[in-house]
Design an enzyme around this catalytic site. Structure first.
Site, PDB file in Angstrom:
ATOM      1  N   LYS A 162      -8.111   7.021 -19.472  1.00 33.37           N
ATOM      2  CA  LYS A 162      -8.403   7.527 -20.813  1.00 33.37           C
ATOM      3  C   LYS A 162      -7.172   7.409 -21.735  1.00 33.37           C
ATOM      4  O   LYS A 162      -6.681   6.327 -21.946  1.00 33.37           O
ATOM      5  CB  LYS A 162      -8.915   8.965 -20.694  1.00 33.37           C
ATOM      6  CG  LYS A 162      -9.978   9.156 -19.602  1.00 33.37           C
ATOM      7  CD  LYS A 162     -11.200   8.299 -19.849  1.00 33.37           C
ATOM      8  CE  LYS A 162     -12.412   8.650 -19.055  1.00 33.37           C
ATOM      9  NZ  LYS A 162     -12.542   8.188 -17.701  1.00 33.37           N
ATOM     10  N   ARG A 173       0.850  -1.202   0.000  1.00 31.93           N
ATOM     11  CA  ARG A 173       0.000   0.000   0.000  1.00 31.93           C
ATOM     12  C   ARG A 173       0.880   1.244   0.000  1.00 31.93           C
ATOM     13  O   ARG A 173       0.567   2.260  -0.601  1.00 31.93           O
ATOM     14  CB  ARG A 173      -0.956  -0.015   1.203  1.00 31.93           C
ATOM     15  CG  ARG A 173      -1.773   1.247   1.323  1.00 31.93           C
ATOM     16  CD  ARG A 173      -3.009   1.147   2.217  1.00 31.93           C
ATOM     17  NE  ARG A 173      -2.987   0.168   3.260  1.00 31.93           N
ATOM     18  CZ  ARG A 173      -2.369   0.309   4.442  1.00 31.93           C
ATOM     19  NH1 ARG A 173      -1.711   1.420   4.727  1.00 31.93           N
ATOM     20  NH2 ARG A 173      -2.402  -0.652   5.332  1.00 31.93           N
ATOM     21  N   ASP A 203      -6.933  19.523 -14.802  1.00 32.16           N
ATOM     22  CA  ASP A 203      -7.242  18.178 -15.290  1.00 32.16           C
ATOM     23  C   ASP A 203      -6.884  18.145 -16.777  1.00 32.16           C
ATOM     24  O   ASP A 203      -7.512  18.820 -17.593  1.00 32.16           O
ATOM     25  CB  ASP A 203      -8.737  17.880 -15.066  1.00 32.16           C
ATOM     26  CG  ASP A 203      -9.116  16.457 -15.478  1.00 32.16           C
ATOM     27  OD1 ASP A 203      -8.455  15.891 -16.374  1.00 32.16           O
ATOM     28  OD2 ASP A 203     -10.088  15.916 -14.920  1.00 32.16           O
ATOM     29  N   TYR A 248     -16.190  17.334 -15.757  1.00 31.22           N
ATOM     30  CA  TYR A 248     -16.714  15.967 -15.800  1.00 31.22           C
ATOM     31  C   TYR A 248     -17.682  15.834 -14.606  1.00 31.22           C
ATOM     32  O   TYR A 248     -17.335  16.207 -13.468  1.00 31.22           O
ATOM     33  CB  TYR A 248     -15.548  14.968 -15.692  1.00 31.22           C
ATOM     34  CG  TYR A 248     -15.999  13.598 -15.292  1.00 31.22           C
ATOM     35  CD1 TYR A 248     -16.879  12.876 -16.098  1.00 31.22           C
ATOM     36  CD2 TYR A 248     -15.588  13.026 -14.095  1.00 31.22           C
ATOM     37  CE1 TYR A 248     -17.323  11.627 -15.715  1.00 31.22           C
ATOM     38  CE2 TYR A 248     -16.021  11.772 -13.701  1.00 31.22           C
ATOM     39  CZ  TYR A 248     -16.900  11.080 -14.522  1.00 31.22           C
ATOM     40  OH  TYR A 248     -17.353   9.854 -14.141  1.00 31.22           O
TER      41      TYR A 248
HETATM   42  C1  LIG Z   1     -11.970  14.778 -17.570  1.00 37.03           C
HETATM   43  C2  LIG Z   1     -12.152  13.671 -16.583  1.00 37.03           C
HETATM   44  N1  LIG Z   1     -11.555  13.765 -15.387  1.00 37.03           N
HETATM   45  C3  LIG Z   1     -11.692  12.788 -14.452  1.00 37.03           C
HETATM   46  C4  LIG Z   1     -12.476  11.668 -14.689  1.00 37.03           C
HETATM   47  C5  LIG Z   1     -12.610  10.603 -13.639  1.00 37.03           C
HETATM   48  O1  LIG Z   1     -11.786   9.523 -13.929  1.00 37.03           O
HETATM   49  P1  LIG Z   1     -12.074   7.983 -13.536  1.00 37.03           P
HETATM   50  O2  LIG Z   1     -13.287   7.548 -14.295  1.00 37.03           O
HETATM   51  O3  LIG Z   1     -10.822   7.271 -13.925  1.00 37.03           O
HETATM   52  O4  LIG Z   1     -12.319   7.957 -12.063  1.00 37.03           O
HETATM   53  C6  LIG Z   1     -13.109  11.536 -15.935  1.00 37.03           C
HETATM   54  C7  LIG Z   1     -13.919  10.349 -16.218  1.00 37.03           C
HETATM   55  O5  LIG Z   1     -14.598  10.251 -17.219  1.00 37.03           O
HETATM   56  C8  LIG Z   1     -12.944  12.568 -16.908  1.00 37.03           C
HETATM   57  O6  LIG Z   1     -13.537  12.503 -18.098  1.00 37.03           O
END
Ligand SMILES: Cc1ncc(COP(=O)(O)O)c(C=O)c1O
Length: 387
Positions: free
Chosen positions: A203, A54, A178, A106
């Site tokens: 992604k 961990r 992000d 998101y």
């Molecule tokens: C721009 C963006 N940030 C964060 C996330 C969250 O990521 P995760 O689905 O891996 O938890 C997403 C998920 O679709 C996203 O599109």
């Protein structure tokens, strides 16, 4: 094509080699998956730097080294998902602290902020971060972080990272970006002044839709130390196997992004001309209101496109017909993924929440994959004929 400093290994070279050096013991050219929960200790307090999985794992260390190099940070910390990474950042703040966040993120991010973290006394204000002055006005004495997604999901609105970072610097506030939609291949927020960069590695970084993950890339060692403590204390770490999947995925990030971008531009141009499509949201189109900023702060336009079909019934009719494009949530995979933000990724915002930021029931989002682009175009054309 991205610029490359002569003295510095290029992006694709770093993606393939940094943290991905051959195994010292065996010469294996791929990083081993250290499937172990614990490590043999030679005596009390004597170990090889690893005590319990961990806390740390060699496969994870390799990935953290690699992703820090790709974003130009000092270190990175990986987590079990993008949301776990975003949540880990928020644990650096405390009750009474204030966060300014983009009003079009998101959907899972405002869900975490409003339905989990607000209960612990962190306050959130949402503004349209595509206007840096609004960010400036929203910052208060208690503000600790500005949280920006650029381009936004699914409206593809851009925020000027450099302008916002200058405001944040002046006011002593952290800027977190992000960078999931662009990947470090097309956008380098740290070079533009961001304090931390977050990704859903699920992604483009992984790129093959076969694992969940998240990363925070840090610009200061103390951030990495604090987030390392969060990994150990809260435990939402990325497993060795999923670290390995991302290590494998990033090796082809540069070539994948080039193809995603080439096909993305073609699909956007096709949709823009299509008589059944009312509007296209893609920063690479000259008609995008922030096309000039896109050319300035990104080195490509990427594969994410949203478009307006006019109604829920039109969206439903076309989405029922797609064959090459896979109807599903997520993005950034080699396969073209098509989705309906109102009922999928942004359902949690509620009707009013979506209306307030301009997400309609007729909006469709596409993550253009790297199949033959003519097959993607033909598929979209036959699906749009159903409207
Ligand atoms: C721009 C963006 N940030 C964060 C996330 C969250 O990521 P995760 O689905 O891996 O938890 C997403 C998920 O679709 C996203 O599109």
């Amino acid at each position: 094509m991205r610029n490359q400093k002569k003295s510095h290994p290029g992006f694709a070279t770093r993606a393939i080699h940094t943290g991905q050096e051959a195994d010292r013991e065996t010469g294996a050219v791929t990083v081993p998956i250290y499937a172990t929960s614990t490590y043999l200790q030679e005596g009390l307090g004597q170990n090889k730097g690893y005590e319990y999985a961990r806390v740390s794992n060699p496969t994870r260390t390799r990935l953290e080294t690699n992703l820090a190099a790709l974003e130009g940070g000092v270190a990175s910390r990986v987590f079990a998902s993008g949301m776990a990474a975003i949540n880990a950042i928020c644990t650096m703040y405390k009750s009474g602290d204030h966060v300014v966040a983009g009003h079009n993120l998101y959907g899972g991010v405002p869900r975490l902020f409003n339905q989990v973290l607000a209960g612990y006394g962190i306050e959130f204000t949402y503004v349209d971060t595509s206007d840096a002055k609004r960010v400036d006005r929203a910052i208060r004495k208690a503000t600790r972080m500005v949280y920006v997604e650029t381009p936004t999901n699914p409206l593809m609105a851009l925020s000027d990272i450099r302008a916002i970072s200058q405001i944040c610097r002046r006011k002593g506030v952290d800027l977190v970006v992000d960078n999931t939609f662009m990947s470090p291949y097309f956008q380098q927020p740290i070079a533009l002044g961001a304090d931390m960069v977050v990704h859903s590695t699920t992604k483009f970084l992984n790129g093959h839709s076969d694992g969940l993950g998240g990363v925070v890339v840090c610009t200061r060692p103390e951030q990495a130390e604090q987030l390392g403590f969060v990994q150990k204390a809260a435990g939402a770490i990325l497993s060795p196997f999923e670290c390995w999947l991302v290590l494998r995925g990033v090796k082809t990030l540069a070539v994948r992004m080039e193809q995603h971008d080439r096909s993305g531009r073609m699909v956007a141009a096709f949709l823009d001309k299509h008589k059944k499509v009312k509007k296209v949201f893609y920063p690479g189109l000259p008609g995008h209101p922030q096309h000039a900023l896109a050319k300035k702060q990104m080195t490509g336009f990427g594969a994410m496109i949203s478009f307006e079909t006019g109604s829920l019934s039109n969206a439903r009719k076309m989405l029922r017909k797609v064959r090459v494009c896979s109807l599903g949530e997520s993005l950034g995979g080699v396969e073209t993924l098509i989705s309906h933000p109102a009922t999928m990724t942004h359902a949690a915002l509620g009707e009013q929440g979506r209306k307030a930021i301009g997400i309609t029931d007729g909006m469709v989002r596409i993550s253009v994959g790297i199949e033959n682009v003519e097959d993607i175009l033909a598929d979209l054309d036959q699906a749009l004929a159903a409207i």
